[in-house]
Structure formats: C-alpha cells, structure tokens
Design a protein around this motif. Structure first.
Motif, PDB file in Angstrom:
ATOM      1  N   ARG A 241       0.806  -1.177  -0.006  1.00 16.24           N
ATOM      2  CA  ARG A 241       0.090   0.016   0.028  1.00 16.24           C
ATOM      3  C   ARG A 241       0.798   1.325   0.189  1.00 16.24           C
ATOM      4  O   ARG A 241       1.824   1.368   0.887  1.00 16.24           O
ATOM      5  CB  ARG A 241      -1.027   0.056   1.244  1.00 16.24           C
ATOM      6  N   SER A 242       0.620   2.042  -0.781  1.00 22.13           N
ATOM      7  CA  SER A 242       1.360   3.350  -0.917  1.00 22.13           C
ATOM      8  C   SER A 242       1.106   4.019   0.309  1.00 22.13           C
ATOM      9  O   SER A 242       0.029   4.376   0.877  1.00 22.13           O
ATOM     10  CB  SER A 242       0.912   4.248  -2.374  1.00 22.13           C
ATOM     11  N   GLY A 243       2.118   4.760   0.654  1.00 20.60           N
ATOM     12  CA  GLY A 243       2.179   5.652   2.101  1.00 20.60           C
ATOM     13  C   GLY A 243       2.800   5.009   3.286  1.00 20.60           C
ATOM     14  O   GLY A 243       3.853   5.541   3.768  1.00 20.60           O
ATOM     15  N   ASP A 244       2.178   3.831   3.467  1.00 21.59           N
ATOM     16  CA  ASP A 244       2.816   3.222   4.596  1.00 21.59           C
ATOM     17  C   ASP A 244       3.442   1.843   4.468  1.00 21.59           C
ATOM     18  O   ASP A 244       3.835   1.084   5.540  1.00 21.59           O
ATOM     19  CB  ASP A 244       1.723   3.164   5.854  1.00 21.59           C
ATOM     20  N   LEU A 245       3.213   1.222   3.068  1.00 21.21           N
ATOM     21  CA  LEU A 245       3.757   0.302   2.799  1.00 21.21           C
ATOM     22  C   LEU A 245       3.231  -1.244   3.538  1.00 21.21           C
ATOM     23  O   LEU A 245       3.819  -1.959   3.895  1.00 21.21           O
ATOM     24  CB  LEU A 245       5.282  -0.030   3.081  1.00 21.21           C
ATOM     25  N   ALA A 246       2.030  -0.930   3.722  1.00 16.93           N
ATOM     26  CA  ALA A 246       1.128  -2.141   4.293  1.00 16.93           C
ATOM     27  C   ALA A 246       1.396  -3.360   3.244  1.00 16.93           C
ATOM     28  O   ALA A 246       1.244  -3.197   2.070  1.00 16.93           O
ATOM     29  CB  ALA A 246      -0.390  -1.817   4.299  1.00 16.93           C
ATOM     30  N   TYR A 247       1.634  -4.255   3.892  1.00 21.12           N
ATOM     31  CA  TYR A 247       2.061  -5.762   3.172  1.00 21.12           C
ATOM     32  C   TYR A 247       0.969  -6.706   2.966  1.00 21.12           C
ATOM     33  O   TYR A 247       0.275  -7.052   3.968  1.00 21.12           O
ATOM     34  CB  TYR A 247       3.301  -6.324   3.702  1.00 21.12           C
ATOM     35  N   LEU A 248       0.788  -6.871   1.523  1.00 21.51           N
ATOM     36  CA  LEU A 248      -0.579  -7.882   1.388  1.00 21.51           C
ATOM     37  C   LEU A 248       0.197  -8.999   0.374  1.00 21.51           C
ATOM     38  O   LEU A 248       0.714  -8.912  -0.681  1.00 21.51           O
ATOM     39  CB  LEU A 248      -1.576  -7.391   0.650  1.00 21.51           C
ATOM     40  N   HIS A 249       0.249 -10.185   1.208  1.00 18.05           N
ATOM     41  CA  HIS A 249       0.982 -11.200   0.409  1.00 18.05           C
ATOM     42  C   HIS A 249       0.030 -12.384  -0.035  1.00 18.05           C
ATOM     43  O   HIS A 249      -0.767 -12.954   1.014  1.00 18.05           O
ATOM     44  CB  HIS A 249       2.084 -12.017   1.353  1.00 18.05           C
ATOM     45  N   VAL A 250      -0.204 -12.732  -1.145  1.00 15.55           N
ATOM     46  CA  VAL A 250      -1.205 -13.809  -1.750  1.00 15.55           C
ATOM     47  C   VAL A 250      -0.579 -15.074  -2.574  1.00 15.55           C
ATOM     48  O   VAL A 250       0.611 -14.455  -3.088  1.00 15.55           O
ATOM     49  CB  VAL A 250      -2.457 -13.266  -2.231  1.00 15.55           C
ATOM     50  N   HIS A 251      -1.149 -15.878  -2.898  1.00 15.08           N
ATOM     51  CA  HIS A 251      -0.783 -17.034  -3.551  1.00 15.08           C
ATOM     52  C   HIS A 251      -1.890 -17.283  -4.428  1.00 15.08           C
ATOM     53  O   HIS A 251      -3.091 -17.181  -4.211  1.00 15.08           O
ATOM     54  CB  HIS A 251      -0.029 -18.151  -3.009  1.00 15.08           C
ATOM     55  N   PRO A 252      -1.493 -17.793  -5.821  1.00 13.42           N
ATOM     56  CA  PRO A 252      -2.618 -18.222  -6.839  1.00 13.42           C
ATOM     57  C   PRO A 252      -3.305 -19.137  -6.439  1.00 13.42           C
ATOM     58  O   PRO A 252      -3.098 -19.973  -5.478  1.00 13.42           O
ATOM     59  CB  PRO A 252      -1.601 -18.478  -7.921  1.00 13.42           C
ATOM     60  N   ARG A 253      -4.604 -19.248  -6.942  1.00 11.61           N
ATOM     61  CA  ARG A 253      -5.489 -20.564  -6.712  1.00 11.61           C
ATOM     62  C   ARG A 253      -4.930 -21.721  -7.401  1.00 11.61           C
ATOM     63  O   ARG A 253      -4.457 -21.631  -8.434  1.00 11.61           O
ATOM     64  CB  ARG A 253      -6.923 -20.173  -7.382  1.00 11.61           C
ATOM     65  N   GLY A 254      -4.919 -22.556  -6.725  1.00 10.04           N
ATOM     66  CA  GLY A 254      -4.312 -23.997  -7.169  1.00 10.04           C
ATOM     67  C   GLY A 254      -2.555 -24.186  -7.140  1.00 10.04           C
ATOM     68  O   GLY A 254      -2.257 -22.785  -6.669  1.00 10.04           O
ATOM     69  N   GLU A 255      -2.227 -24.915  -7.238  1.00  9.39           N
ATOM     70  CA  GLU A 255      -0.623 -25.366  -7.011  1.00  9.39           C
ATOM     71  C   GLU A 255      -0.086 -25.942  -8.326  1.00  9.39           C
ATOM     72  O   GLU A 255      -0.783 -26.867  -9.044  1.00  9.39           O
ATOM     73  CB  GLU A 255      -0.259 -25.817  -5.642  1.00  9.39           C
ATOM     74  N   ALA A 256       1.327 -25.721  -8.689  1.00 11.02           N
ATOM     75  CA  ALA A 256       1.849 -26.330  -9.833  1.00 11.02           C
ATOM     76  C   ALA A 256       1.908 -27.830  -9.541  1.00 11.02           C
ATOM     77  O   ALA A 256       2.089 -28.288  -8.582  1.00 11.02           O
ATOM     78  CB  ALA A 256       3.194 -25.718 -10.003  1.00 11.02           C
ATOM     79  N   GLY A 257       1.283 -28.540 -10.658  1.00  7.51           N
ATOM     80  CA  GLY A 257       1.415 -29.899 -10.402  1.00  7.51           C
ATOM     81  C   GLY A 257       0.282 -30.845  -9.599  1.00  7.51           C
ATOM     82  O   GLY A 257       0.188 -31.761  -9.386  1.00  7.51           O
ATOM     83  N   ASP A 258      -1.008 -29.932  -9.327  1.00 10.22           N
ATOM     84  CA  ASP A 258      -1.895 -30.516  -8.482  1.00 10.22           C
ATOM     85  C   ASP A 258      -2.987 -31.270  -9.501  1.00 10.22           C
ATOM     86  O   ASP A 258      -3.814 -31.869  -8.886  1.00 10.22           O
ATOM     87  CB  ASP A 258      -2.654 -29.419  -7.760  1.00 10.22           C
ATOM     88  N   GLY A 259      -2.705 -31.201 -10.800  1.00  7.25           N
ATOM     89  CA  GLY A 259      -3.669 -32.062 -11.708  1.00  7.25           C
ATOM     90  C   GLY A 259      -4.580 -31.070 -12.338  1.00  7.25           C
ATOM     91  O   GLY A 259      -5.242 -31.571 -13.452  1.00  7.25           O
ATOM     92  N   THR A 260      -4.854 -29.884 -11.703  1.00  5.71           N
ATOM     93  CA  THR A 260      -6.184 -29.205 -12.206  1.00  5.71           C
ATOM     94  C   THR A 260      -5.637 -27.846 -12.596  1.00  5.71           C
ATOM     95  O   THR A 260      -6.323 -27.297 -13.334  1.00  5.71           O
ATOM     96  CB  THR A 260      -7.095 -29.223 -11.191  1.00  5.71           C
ATOM     97  N   THR A 261      -4.633 -27.196 -11.972  1.00  3.19           N
ATOM     98  CA  THR A 261      -4.126 -25.756 -12.424  1.00  3.19           C
ATOM     99  C   THR A 261      -3.464 -25.846 -13.528  1.00  3.19           C
ATOM    100  O   THR A 261      -2.283 -26.291 -13.651  1.00  3.19           O
ATOM    101  CB  THR A 261      -3.366 -25.368 -11.303  1.00  3.19           C
ATOM    102  N   ALA A 262      -3.727 -25.099 -14.685  1.00  2.00           N
ATOM    103  CA  ALA A 262      -2.818 -25.096 -15.993  1.00  2.00           C
ATOM    104  C   ALA A 262      -1.828 -23.907 -15.754  1.00  2.00           C
ATOM    105  O   ALA A 262      -1.753 -23.011 -14.933  1.00  2.00           O
ATOM    106  CB  ALA A 262      -3.812 -24.335 -16.899  1.00  2.00           C
ATOM    107  N   PRO A 263      -0.619 -24.435 -16.589  1.00  9.40           N
ATOM    108  CA  PRO A 263       0.342 -23.436 -16.492  1.00  9.40           C
ATOM    109  C   PRO A 263       0.531 -22.462 -17.318  1.00  9.40           C
ATOM    110  O   PRO A 263       1.259 -21.940 -18.104  1.00  9.40           O
ATOM    111  CB  PRO A 263       1.568 -24.553 -17.011  1.00  9.40           C
ATOM    112  N   GLY A 264      -0.797 -21.851 -17.159  1.00  9.93           N
ATOM    113  CA  GLY A 264      -1.009 -20.392 -17.998  1.00  9.93           C
ATOM    114  C   GLY A 264      -1.924 -20.511 -18.959  1.00  9.93           C
ATOM    115  O   GLY A 264      -2.447 -21.637 -19.270  1.00  9.93           O
ATOM    116  N   PRO A 265      -2.062 -19.612 -19.702  1.00  4.08           N
ATOM    117  CA  PRO A 265      -1.790 -18.075 -19.660  1.00  4.08           C
ATOM    118  C   PRO A 265      -2.109 -17.403 -18.520  1.00  4.08           C
ATOM    119  O   PRO A 265      -1.747 -16.300 -17.997  1.00  4.08           O
ATOM    120  CB  PRO A 265      -1.923 -17.521 -20.856  1.00  4.08           C
ATOM    121  N   ASP A 266      -3.113 -17.975 -17.899  1.00 10.42           N
ATOM    122  CA  ASP A 266      -3.917 -17.187 -16.588  1.00 10.42           C
ATOM    123  C   ASP A 266      -3.585 -17.762 -15.368  1.00 10.42           C
ATOM    124  O   ASP A 266      -3.187 -18.908 -15.160  1.00 10.42           O
ATOM    125  CB  ASP A 266      -5.380 -17.308 -16.572  1.00 10.42           C
TER     126      ASP A 266
END
Length: 324
Positions: A241-266
């Motif tokens: 966040r601009s100003g105080d650098l509040a930190y928001l850390h997220v990860h994508p839906r699904g994981e690599a190699g889980d059998g359902t998550t495509a490797p892109g383009p989205d």
C-alpha cells in the motif's frame, strides 16, 4: 507464508525527501537507534496514524494488522546492513532473533523456502524479491543492488520451527545513499510489460472484501501456456500500500502439479485489501528458466490519486533480483 491471504502492515510514511545524499556507515553491525536510517515518524504509529493516499481507510481494518514493528511475538529482525550505496552490489546481512536475543536457526519451509525476503523503495518504484542463504549461526545474507538513492523497506516473511510458532512478516528500514530524486507512484494501468512479456490484469482490489485478481501472460502476442513452477506455483504476488507500505501477500488459486491448475496463460489470486488506498502489485512468474516481475498500480475503494512527491513518476525498476 500461508496459501491464501497474508497481510502485514508497516507504518512508516512515504518519504518526501531525503536531501541530496545519505552517509554510508563503515562496517556492519546490529541495528541500533543511533545508526538507524531516519524515519519521518515512529514506525509503531500504525496505519491509522497517516492517510497515505489523501483519503481515510474507511474503517475496513477491523483488527490492527500485524508486523507494525521490527519485533513481534518474541521475534526480532536484526538488520546488520542498515545502509548501502545506490548503484553498488552489496551483501545484505540480517538475523532473526528470539526473545532471549539468540539467532533463530530453525524454520519451517514454506513455498520451497525457509524465509522470503522482499526489498521495496518507499516510492514503490524499485522492488526486489530475494532468497537469502542462511549460515549455520543463523545469519542470513544475499547480494542486492539498489539503483536509486532513498528509503527502502526490508520485509522478512517466515515461520519459526518452534512448536506453536506463527507465520510472521517483520520489517526494517534500509537507506541507499546517493543523490535522491523524489518520484511519484506510477499511474494505474492494467497492462505491464517486462523483458518482452505482456501481462494483463483483470479484476480489482476491494477494501474488506475478497475479490479475484487474474493475470494473463503473453509473449509476442501469443499466450504463454507453459509457465514454470516458481515457489511451488505458477505465480507469486506481493502488494504494497502506498504511503505506509502495508504488506499484502497472496498466492494463486491452485498449485503447480496439482492436476487441475493449468500452467498459464492465466494466473489467478484471491485477495482482500485492508483499506481504501493505492497499491502496487508485483507479480513474479517463471518462463524459459528465468523469473520476471510485472508491476501494476491499482486503487482500492474510493482512493484518490496519490499526491505524494512532486516529480514525475520514475521508470519502474523491478530488476532480476530474485536471489537464491
């Protein structure tokens, strides 16, 4: 880091000016009050003490975010290199200490690493996601090259191995000496380009409400369908966040190699903004053996354009700072 949302806030105002130069300390030692980089106000003030983007936080932060200081829950980030020289490759060293002052040497591995390190300039123009190496005595180190003088924030994201320990993100200030040129946060844009890649953003951040952020990666006009795993996923997202650098850390839906998550383009994420405000999003993705960073400026809620600084926006510098 946890899969899903990880929010920590760091309450230090956006620096308006740092003069023409910083002094560079000789030698390396623990951070102490006398030698710490100057801050415009007490870093314990919290995000409510400032209105970083010209607007209030609208009360979305129902509970105070964690990580408002260098110490939390008995752990302290001891930054051994509080100053560097802009434009020079420097060894950044730090230690995480427990409540007795002892270096922490045991960590839980999360997303392939014991600890994740992010360095960002206070104007959010320069960003580095680094992976330092830990020595047996608990000292972490990584090379860093910061191109511009000014104030930076160092974020250490980790979970100690101690029983019952929680995931923490601690922060400390870092100064890069040299001639300082103030810059504004880059203007909002839903398209970013980096090293021949184009990344388009769909979706928006919403204060206090989960929403989807979807990134589409393409190269030479063609969608990239063969992204490679990076930290266990096809993308890694950090928002500040601009100003105080509040930190928001997220990860994508699904994981690599889980059998359902495509490797892109989205690559999709679910995120919640802690408040109204202007945010910088930094998406890391890996393709053809190299990690690239695409950066975006977005506004959440009724935030007004960022009014900090007086100079035109500087060219964004995200570097190839993915150290290992």
């Amino acid at each position: 880091m946890h899969t899903g949302l990880r929010i920590t806030a760091f309450a230090a105002a956006l620096a308006a000016t740092f003069g023409t130069a910083y002094g560079v300390g000789q030698g390396v030692g623990p951070v102490v009050e006398e030698s710490a980089p100057p801050a415009p106000h007490d870093e314990h003030d919290g995000p409510a003490a400032r209105e970083p983007d010209g607007g209030g936080h609208q009360g979305h932060e129902s509970t105070p975010p964690g990580g408002l200081q260098v110490s939390e829950k008995g752990y302290t980030l001891d930054l051994g290199t509080p100053r560097v020289k802009a434009g020079e490759r420097t060894e950044l060293r730090f230690t995480v200490r427990d409540s007795a002052g002892r270096p922490v040497t045991g960590y839980q591995r999360e997303h392939e690493k014991e600890l994740h390190l992010v360095v960002a300039s206070r104007d959010l123009v320069t960003y580095r996601h680094l992976h330092p190496v830990r020595a047996a005595d608990g000292t972490w180190s990584t090379p860093v090259d910061l191109p511009r003088a000014g104030g930076y924030r160092v974020f250490a994201d980790f979970t100690p191995a101690a029983k019952g320990a929680e995931n923490l993100t601690l922060g400390a200030d870092l100064a890069a000496s040299g001639r300082y040129e103030p810059a504004r946060v880059p203007a909002p844009d839903d398209t970013a380009r980096t090293h021949g890649y184009q990344v388009e953003l769909a979706g928006s951040l919403r204060p206090g409400k989960a929403s989807e952020l979807k990134f589409r990666v393409s190269r030479d006009g063609e969608p990239v369908n063969d992204l490679q795993p990076y930290l266990g996923a096809y993308g890694h997202l950090v928002a500040l966040r601009s100003g105080d650098l509040a930190y928001l850390h997220v990860h994508p839906r699904g994981e690599a190699g889980d059998g359902t998550t495509a490797p892109g383009p989205d690559v999709s994420f679910t995120a919640t903004a802690p408040s109204d405000g202007t945010y910088r999003l930094f998406l890391d993705f890996k393709h053809r053996g190299e990690v690239h960073t695409a950066a975006f400026t977005v506004r959440a809620g009724s935030a007004t354009p960022d009014a900090s600084g007086t100079a035109p926006s500087a060219p964004a510098d995200h570097g190839d700072g993915h150290g290992h």
